[in-house]
Design an enzyme around this catalytic site. Structure first.
Site, PDB file in Angstrom:
ATOM      1  N   ASN A  54       0.826  -1.201   0.000  1.00 23.03           N
ATOM      2  CA  ASN A  54       0.000   0.000   0.000  1.00 23.03           C
ATOM      3  C   ASN A  54       0.866   1.259   0.000  1.00 23.03           C
ATOM      4  OD1 ASN A  54      -2.732   1.191   0.244  1.00 23.03           O
ATOM      5  ND2 ASN A  54      -1.935   1.939   2.187  1.00 23.03           N
ATOM      6  N   HIS A  81      12.277  -0.997   2.938  1.00 24.70           N
ATOM      7  CA  HIS A  81      11.760  -0.201   1.834  1.00 24.70           C
ATOM      8  C   HIS A  81      12.843   0.781   1.379  1.00 24.70           C
ATOM      9  CE1 HIS A  81       8.139  -1.984   3.237  1.00 24.70           C
ATOM     10  NE2 HIS A  81       8.014  -1.181   4.283  1.00 24.70           N
TER      11      HIS A  81
END
Length: 267
Positions: free
Chosen positions: A188, A218
């Site tokens: 998301n 990330h």
């Protein structure tokens, strides 16, 4: 400030714990909304002494100033635009590009706040500044331990044996618009990055299963007229759900704090 919760999972519990702990003076949780009477949200509402509702009409009747969506993309599609049209602000943890323009228009018409927090990533302030100058390239690599990718039909269709991986394996690489729907509970953040930046078609997404990792990692890279920057986040998985990061859960708390405050730091 009257706040309602949509969903009864990890994020809802975290918000309830911190409000009960006195970290949000003046804030009252007026309702917890779930899909039906057997929802686990009912038990959570009972535990914290919060009214439980199972319809949007009852949720609106509780008169919240804001609703924290901590449920699913289905819940966002079902309730987001209607809540904004009712003049209720919404903190959305499940970004959905298909609803973006309808939600933004509803917020403009009613004056309600549509707030999409950073979730499990950082650097959105620098990204927005870079886009103001002119950003040419934006990419995000989402790398997690193999267990985080289990139970996903797209991954199962690839035929990857997640229990036998000995090195990093790329599950997807391409435009965020194409990749995000394959991993609705895991990436998301790529949708949030795209919506805040140069869009889903131009933002590149790389999804990796890596047995060497214990943290959800990330890596964001941005290049443009203002220069280049790279942001790397190594996030602890949420205790009850390895598919999401603990930082994403606390992002909801930070959003509530920002809504209460008259002072803002960062772009």
């Amino acid at each position: 400030m009257r706040v309602a919760l949509l969903g009864g999972g990890t994020i809802a519990r975290l918000v309830l714990q911190h409000v009960r702990g006195g970290e949000f003076p003046g804030m009252e949780i007026v309702a917890l909304a779930g899909r039906n009477g057997s929802s686990r949200g009912r038990a959570l509402a009972r535990e914290f002494g919060v009214p439980y509702v199972s319809s949007r009409a009852a949720l609106v009747a509780a008169r919240p100033a804001a609703v924290v969506e901590a449920a699913s993309h289905d819940a966002v599609r079902e309730h987001l635009v209607a809540l904004l049209e009712a003049g209720i602000g919404v903190v959305v943890l499940s970004a959905d590009d298909r609803l973006r323009y309808a939600a933004e228009e509803a917020a403009r018409r009613s004056g309600a706040l549509l707030y999409v927090p950073s979730g499990g990533i950082g650097g959105l302030d620098a990204l927005k500044a870079a886009c103001a100058a002119g950003a040419d390239e934006v990419s995000i690599q989402v790398a997690k331990p193999p267990a985080a990718w289990k139970g996903i039909p797209y991954v199962a269709a690839l035929g990857v044996d997640l229990d036998r991986l000995h090195s990093a394996h790329t599950l997807f690489e391409g435009p965020a618009r194409e990749g995000v729907p394959h991993f609705p509970q895991n990436v998301n953040i790529a949708a949030v990055l795209s919506l805040a930046g140069i869009g889903l078609d131009r933002t590149r997404l790389i999804v990796v299963a890596d047995p060497a990792l214990t943290l959800n990692t990330h890596t964001i890279r941005v290049a443009g007229a203002s220069g280049r920057f790279t942001v790397v986040l190594e996030n602890v998985p949420a205790p009850e759900n390895p598919k999401t990061s603990w930082l994403a859960c606390y992002s909801a708390l930070a959003a509530l704090r920002s809504m209460q405050s008259a002072v803002r730091y960062g772009t």
